[in-house]
Design a protein around this motif. Structure first.
Motif, PDB file in Angstrom:
ATOM      1  N   ARG A   3      -2.377 -43.608  44.086  1.00 36.53           N
ATOM      2  CA  ARG A   3      -1.596 -43.751  45.315  1.00 36.53           C
ATOM      3  C   ARG A   3      -0.300 -44.529  45.100  1.00 36.53           C
ATOM      4  NH1 ARG A   3      -7.108 -45.251  46.876  1.00 36.53           N
ATOM      5  NH2 ARG A   3      -8.053 -43.390  47.761  1.00 36.53           N
ATOM      6  N   HIS A   4      -0.114 -45.056  43.894  1.00 35.66           N
ATOM      7  CA  HIS A   4       1.058 -45.899  43.631  1.00 35.66           C
ATOM      8  C   HIS A   4       2.198 -45.056  43.055  1.00 35.66           C
ATOM      9  CE1 HIS A   4       3.482 -49.142  41.810  1.00 35.66           C
ATOM     10  NE2 HIS A   4       3.033 -49.829  42.846  1.00 35.66           N
ATOM     11  N   LYS A   5       3.429 -45.440  43.392  1.00 36.27           N
ATOM     12  CA  LYS A   5       4.598 -44.659  42.960  1.00 36.27           C
ATOM     13  C   LYS A   5       4.796 -44.647  41.445  1.00 36.27           C
ATOM     14  CE  LYS A   5       7.680 -48.544  43.709  1.00 36.27           C
ATOM     15  NZ  LYS A   5       8.732 -49.122  44.501  1.00 36.27           N
ATOM     16  N   SER A   6       4.251 -45.630  40.715  1.00 37.71           N
ATOM     17  CA  SER A   6       4.451 -45.654  39.260  1.00 37.71           C
ATOM     18  C   SER A   6       3.354 -44.898  38.501  1.00 37.71           C
ATOM     19  CB  SER A   6       4.546 -47.101  38.749  1.00 37.71           C
ATOM     20  OG  SER A   6       3.325 -47.795  38.918  1.00 37.71           O
ATOM     21  N   THR A   9       3.109 -32.720  41.028  1.00 41.68           N
ATOM     22  CA  THR A   9       4.411 -33.072  40.478  1.00 41.68           C
ATOM     23  C   THR A   9       5.152 -31.830  39.964  1.00 41.68           C
ATOM     24  OG1 THR A   9       3.524 -33.593  38.271  1.00 41.68           O
ATOM     25  CG2 THR A   9       3.688 -35.406  39.840  1.00 41.68           C
ATOM     26  N   ILE A  10       4.442 -30.815  39.587  1.00 37.95           N
ATOM     27  CA  ILE A  10       5.079 -29.566  39.129  1.00 37.95           C
ATOM     28  C   ILE A  10       5.679 -28.815  40.319  1.00 37.95           C
ATOM     29  CG2 ILE A  10       4.637 -27.265  38.200  1.00 37.95           C
ATOM     30  CD1 ILE A  10       2.563 -28.543  36.350  1.00 37.95           C
ATOM     31  N   ILE A  11       4.973 -28.840  41.440  1.00 40.59           N
ATOM     32  CA  ILE A  11       5.370 -28.055  42.619  1.00 40.59           C
ATOM     33  C   ILE A  11       6.602 -28.634  43.297  1.00 40.59           C
ATOM     34  CG2 ILE A  11       4.596 -27.332  44.919  1.00 40.59           C
ATOM     35  CD1 ILE A  11       1.774 -27.106  43.704  1.00 40.59           C
ATOM     36  N   ARG A  12       6.858 -29.912  43.151  1.00 38.35           N
ATOM     37  CA  ARG A  12       8.014 -30.548  43.829  1.00 38.35           C
ATOM     38  C   ARG A  12       9.288 -29.839  43.608  1.00 38.35           C
ATOM     39  NH1 ARG A  12       7.336 -36.884  42.593  1.00 38.35           N
ATOM     40  NH2 ARG A  12       5.214 -37.038  43.173  1.00 38.35           N
ATOM     41  N   GLY A  56       4.360 -57.154  40.454  1.00 35.71           N
ATOM     42  CA  GLY A  56       5.437 -56.397  39.835  1.00 35.71           C
ATOM     43  C   GLY A  56       5.071 -55.622  38.580  1.00 35.71           C
ATOM     44  N   GLN A  57       3.811 -55.672  38.176  1.00 32.68           N
ATOM     45  CA  GLN A  57       3.411 -54.843  37.040  1.00 32.68           C
ATOM     46  C   GLN A  57       3.350 -53.391  37.514  1.00 32.68           C
ATOM     47  OE1 GLN A  57       0.013 -56.479  34.832  1.00 32.68           O
ATOM     48  NE2 GLN A  57       0.408 -58.441  35.834  1.00 32.68           N
TER      49      GLN A  57
END
Length: 106
Positions: free
Chosen positions: A64-67, A103-106, A31-32
């Motif tokens: 590859r992790h969502k955080s 992340t900018i293109i989203r 959970g970290q």
């Protein structure tokens, strides 16, 4: 094999400093997150520390992790990319820049 010895509790910050993918996986499973901030290290995330210590394997696995947040800023308003640039770590800079662009293109 650890005979009767408990494994140390995974620590995502230690994993970042030591470039330890196994510990990263265990820490995430417990959970970290990669966007946690250290209270005793200028509020750096594990990504900042990985860049300071040139832990490129950690960065690749973490990306590859969502955080994973390449835009996070520490108390000095530096992103992980800034620390990678200071170390002249082109591999880390390239990885971070590619995630930042996505992340900018989203």
């Amino acid at each position: 094999m650890n005979f009767g010895e408990d494994e140390p509790t995974p620590d995502i910050f230690r994993a970042a400093v030591e470039n330890d993918i196994g510990e990263l996986s265990r820490a995430l499973a417990e959970g970290q997150t990669l966007d946690q901030v250290s209270t005793n290290r200028l509020h750096m995330t594990p990504l900042h520390l990985a860049c300071i210590h040139s832990s490129n394997d950690f960065l690749l696995a973490a990306s590859r992790h969502k955080s994973f947040d390449p835009w996070a800023r520490d108390d000095n308003m530096r992103t992980p990319w800034d620390h990678a640039a200071a170390k002249r770590n082109l591999e880390a800079q390239s990885l971070l820049l590619s995630v930042m662009q996505r992340t900018i293109i989203r």
